[in-house]
Design a protein around this motif. Structure first.
Motif, short mmCIF file in Angstrom:
data_model
loop_
_atom_site.label_atom_id
_atom_site.label_comp_id
_atom_site.label_asym_id
_atom_site.label_seq_id
_atom_site.Cartn_x
_atom_site.Cartn_y
_atom_site.Cartn_z
N VAL A 1 12.01 -0.28 -5.37
CA VAL A 1 12.89 0.65 -4.67
C VAL A 1 14.31 0.09 -4.62
CG1 VAL A 1 13.36 1.77 -2.46
CG2 VAL A 1 11.03 1.68 -3.35
N LEU A 2 14.44 -1.20 -4.37
CA LEU A 2 15.77 -1.81 -4.34
C LEU A 2 16.46 -1.73 -5.70
CD1 LEU A 2 15.03 -4.91 -2.09
CD2 LEU A 2 16.88 -3.26 -1.69
N LEU A 3 15.70 -1.84 -6.77
CA LEU A 3 16.29 -1.71 -8.10
C LEU A 3 16.75 -0.27 -8.35
CD1 LEU A 3 13.83 -3.93 -10.13
CD2 LEU A 3 16.23 -4.46 -9.60
N ALA A 4 16.04 0.70 -7.76
CA ALA A 4 16.42 2.09 -7.93
C ALA A 4 17.53 2.52 -6.97
CB ALA A 4 15.20 3.00 -7.72
N ALA A 5 17.60 1.88 -5.80
CA ALA A 5 18.58 2.24 -4.77
C ALA A 5 19.16 0.98 -4.15
CB ALA A 5 17.93 3.13 -3.72
N PRO A 6 19.93 0.21 -4.92
CA PRO A 6 20.39 -1.11 -4.44
C PRO A 6 21.32 -1.05 -3.24
CG PRO A 6 21.48 -0.50 -6.49
CD PRO A 6 20.41 0.51 -6.27
N GLU A 7 21.90 0.10 -2.96
CA GLU A 7 22.86 0.22 -1.88
C GLU A 7 22.21 0.48 -0.52
OE1 GLU A 7 21.79 4.29 -3.07
OE2 GLU A 7 22.15 2.41 -4.13
N ARG A 8 20.87 0.65 -0.50
CA ARG A 8 20.21 1.09 0.72
C ARG A 8 19.37 -0.01 1.36
NH1 ARG A 8 17.74 6.96 -0.44
NH2 ARG A 8 17.29 6.74 1.81
N PRO A 9 19.28 -0.04 2.70
CA PRO A 9 18.40 -1.01 3.37
C PRO A 9 16.93 -0.63 3.13
CG PRO A 9 20.04 -0.10 4.89
CD PRO A 9 20.05 0.76 3.67
N VAL A 10 16.16 -1.55 2.59
CA VAL A 10 14.76 -1.30 2.25
C VAL A 10 13.89 -2.27 3.04
CG1 VAL A 10 13.04 -1.26 0.41
CG2 VAL A 10 15.37 -0.45 -0.04
N TRP A 11 12.92 -1.72 3.77
CA TRP A 11 12.03 -2.49 4.63
C TRP A 11 10.60 -2.42 4.09
CZ3 TRP A 11 14.21 -4.68 9.12
CH2 TRP A 11 15.48 -4.20 9.48
N ALA A 12 9.97 -3.58 3.94
CA ALA A 12 8.54 -3.65 3.65
C ALA A 12 7.83 -4.07 4.94
CB ALA A 12 8.26 -4.65 2.54
N LEU A 13 6.92 -3.23 5.41
CA LEU A 13 6.19 -3.50 6.65
C LEU A 13 4.76 -3.88 6.30
CD1 LEU A 13 8.64 -1.68 7.51
CD2 LEU A 13 7.16 -0.72 9.27
N VAL A 14 4.33 -5.08 6.70
CA VAL A 14 2.98 -5.53 6.35
C VAL A 14 2.36 -6.26 7.53
CG1 VAL A 14 3.62 -5.81 3.93
CG2 VAL A 14 3.69 -7.78 5.43
N GLY A 15 1.03 -6.19 7.58
CA GLY A 15 0.28 -7.04 8.48
C GLY A 15 -0.06 -8.35 7.81
N ASP A 16 -0.68 -9.25 8.55
CA ASP A 16 -0.98 -10.57 7.99
C ASP A 16 -2.02 -10.47 6.88
OD1 ASP A 16 -2.65 -9.76 10.12
OD2 ASP A 16 -3.40 -11.77 10.43
N GLY A 17 -2.99 -9.55 7.00
CA GLY A 17 -3.98 -9.40 5.95
C GLY A 17 -3.35 -8.96 4.64
N THR A 18 -2.46 -8.00 4.70
CA THR A 18 -1.78 -7.51 3.50
C THR A 18 -0.88 -8.59 2.92
OG1 THR A 18 -1.89 -5.19 4.12
CG2 THR A 18 -0.11 -5.83 2.67
N TYR A 19 -0.17 -9.30 3.78
CA TYR A 19 0.72 -10.35 3.29
C TYR A 19 -0.06 -11.37 2.46
CZ TYR A 19 4.03 -14.23 3.17
OH TYR A 19 4.86 -15.24 2.73
N LEU A 20 -1.22 -11.77 2.96
CA LEU A 20 -2.00 -12.79 2.25
C LEU A 20 -2.51 -12.29 0.91
CD1 LEU A 20 -3.96 -14.28 5.26
CD2 LEU A 20 -2.35 -15.51 3.80
#
Length: 623
Positions: free
Chosen positions: A454-473
């Protein structure tokens, strides 16, 4: 005239010359290639990317599945008009693509997969990482990609690339057929030279169609909607990919018909549009699900009607309910015994709008919609409310604080765990593409790499990835890529010490949360000891991220504001409070079918089965 190139060089040049066009907007089809190189592609595609580096941008990945997720994130943000390619070696590099390919195909999002393959000429048998089957000499591990690809071909001869490449691009640019496309490339064929016709490399423009509805189907749909007393629109991802948000806005405003949304369709209307009633189904809002239960005509726009949307066939309870399905895919338009309206979402909505101009719902129904929507807004405010700024935040309070900081430019990405349910019920989208929840495949590990796409497609915008600990791992590897590419990824990691979503489901179906908490093993063999001493913030820092560690709600406000201003990859690492003693998310507003053990000696499973049997009686087949 011909040009002598290797197969890999020819493929790169061909891809660089492909474009899409819709509504007069032209986009490069394959904007970049992701890759991890090994013996199956380094001398072929790898060399070709060096040879023509000015034609094809390259991104270095760390995990093959993650590279596909990044490509999917890019394609979704580009409304399927531009995509990325992904190249891997043979063997494990190729099989790691399968999960990402399934996600792309389930969600109808284009990605081109270019896995290396074993030798077509078989000079040695087996070669490193080759799968051998005694009964089939022409099978490789890449055949695992066949069922999850919308198009698959193995290029056994140089000249076979010409029809295969053209077929691949046709599928990538077709709004009905698009998904993962795989061209398996034997490593010897990649490096083989051939005299290519110059016309193969000519610029091609693939026009993305907007099919109009059939007149008879349109007339039937208009008649059904015109007779409705309690109509409801369900907006799916097809609204977004068609760019039909404005058409939906105008149609809903004119008619007064309420609009509920699937996970893929949320954001089709701004949250404060009078007709927007939020998410529908198992993770939906009380107002949307109430209106669904009493609707006599349901207009599906660009939705696949999954079990979460229909509450496993229990949601639409009106005895005479009928469906009208506006969908570019005939396959989806006929679901639920609907009146099909096979067309592009924008084209279909505009024509419905023109033919239904006098239509408006009754004053009583309009008042009911407004009252129910206001009542739900109060519940959202309660879930977001903070009584003590110095307390540890709950997950929903994290969302509430973020809600106060973002504007229409922010994009939120999520895919799995308990967050999709909380977001679908609670989040207030401010733009059509702010809400990016991948719930067709609900793949843990999607969020971080997708955020890079998403950042490569819209580099000018704030992009947030929201994850829990299980997903992060599951998949933190592309943090390294974000650091390398200097992409200001904003990562929120919610540490709740386990699989919270599945833990709740486990409890509901009588499995007693077994194996869902991240805790030390107890003497009896269970997992009820102290939480594991895991520090995911330290892990993110070790991969190059700047890490903020808010302890309280007050700290969280400062940390999220800081992260939003950041110009480098920044992680906000939050130990969350359980919602047992404070306001949490509203419970599920509709059922979801997860079969429960029919016999058991454990009271929890017996009770869960009784509840299951009660719910399953409400299921119906819409015929």
């Amino acid at each position: 005239m011909s040009i002598r190139l290797t197969v890999a060089q020819a493929l790169v040049r061909f891809l660089a010359a492909q474009h899409t066009e819709r509504d007069g907007e032209r986009r490069r089809l394959i904007a970049a290639t992701w890759g991890i190189f090994g013996h199956g592609n380094v001398a072929g595609i790898g060399q070709a990317l060096v040879e023509d580096a000015e034609l094809m941008p390259f991104h270095q990945g760390r995990n093959e599945q993650a590279m596909v997720h990044a490509a999917v994130g890019y394609a979704r943000q580009s409304n399927r008009l531009s995509a990325h390619a992904v190249t891997t070696s043979i063997g494990p590099g190729a099989t790691n693509l399968v999960t990402g390919a399934a996600l792309a195909t389930v969600n109808h999002l284009p990605v081109l997969l270019l896995p290396g393959d074993t030798f077509a000429t078989r000079p040695a048998d087996p070669v490193l990482q080759q799968l051998q089957l005694p009964h089939a000499g022409d099978v490789s591990v890449n055949d695992c990609l066949r069922p999850v690809s919308r198009y698959f071909d193995r290029i056994g001869r140089p000249e076979a690339l010409i029809p295969a490449a053209l077929a691949a691009v046709r599928v990538l640019t077709d709004p009905v057929e698009t998904g993962a496309v795989t061209l398996a490339l034997p490593q010897d064929v990649q490096a083989e030279a051939y005299d290519w016709p110059e016309d193969f490399f000519a610029e091609r423009v693939w026009r993305v169609r907007r099919p109009s509805p059939d007149e008879d189907e349109l007339a039937a749909a208009v008649a059904a909607i015109d007779r409705a007393a309690r109509p409801l629109i369900v907006a799916g991802g097809g609204v977004r990919y068609s760019g039909a948000e404005e058409a939906l806005h105008d149609f809903a405003a004119l008619s007064g018909i309420p609009v509920a949304s699937t996970q893929a369709g949320k954001g089709a209307l701004h949250h404060d549009h009078p007709q927007d009633v939020g998410g529908i189904g198992h993770t939906g809002t009380a107002v949307a699900d109430h209106l669904a239960r009493t609707a006599d005509v349901v207009i599906g726009v660009g939705t696949r009607w999954t079990d979460f949307t229909t509450a496993s066939g229990t949601l639409f309870g009106h005895p005479d309910v009928r469906f009208v399905n506006l969908n570019v895919a005939a396959f989806d338009s006929h679901k639920l015994a609907a009146l099909p309206l096979v067309a592009d979402a924008r084209e279909g909505l505009e024509q419905l709008h023109s033919l239904l101009e006098p239509l408006h719902v009754s004053a009583h129904y309009a008042h009911e919609i407004a009252e129910e929507k206001l009542r739900w807004r109060t519940r959202v405010d309660a879930a977001y409310a903070v009584a003590d700024e110095d307390a540890r935040p709950t997950q929903t309070q994290v969302l509430g604080v973020l809600d106060t900081l973002v504007d229409a430019s922010d994009i939120l990405i999520n895919a799995a765990g308990s967050l999709p349910g909380d977001l679908h019920k609670l989040w207030r989208p401010r733009s059509p593409d702010q809400y990016h929840v991948e719930y067709g495949y609900s793949c843990m590990g999607y969020e971080i790499p997708a955020a890079l796409g998403v950042l490569l497609a819209a580099p000018e915008r704030p992009v947030w990835a929201l994850v829990g600990d299980g997903t992060y791992l599951m998949n933190p590897t592309e943090i390294v890529t974000a650091v390398q590419e200097r992409l200001p990824l904003r990562l929120i990691v919610l540490q709740n010490h386990g699989y919270a979503s599945i833990g709740g489901l486990s409890e509901a179906v009588g499995a007693e949360r077994y194996g869902t908490d991240y805790r030390h093993r107890d003497p009896d063999g269970g997992f009820t000891g102290a939480p594991l001493p895991v520090d995911l913030g330290a892990n993110a820092a070790s991969l190059g991220m700047r890490v903020l560690r808010p302890r309280t709600v007050r700290d969280l406000r400062e940390a999220l504001a800081d992260a939003r201003r950041a110009t480098v990859p920044t992680c906000v690492y939050v130990e969350t409070e359980t919602p047992d003693t404070v306001s949490g998310p509203p419970p599920a507003q509709a059922w979801w079918d997860v079969p429960v053990a029919e016999t058991s000696t454990r009271p929890s499973a017996v009770k869960a089965r009784e509840e299951y049997d009660r719910h399953v009686t409400a299921r119906r087949r819409h015929l």
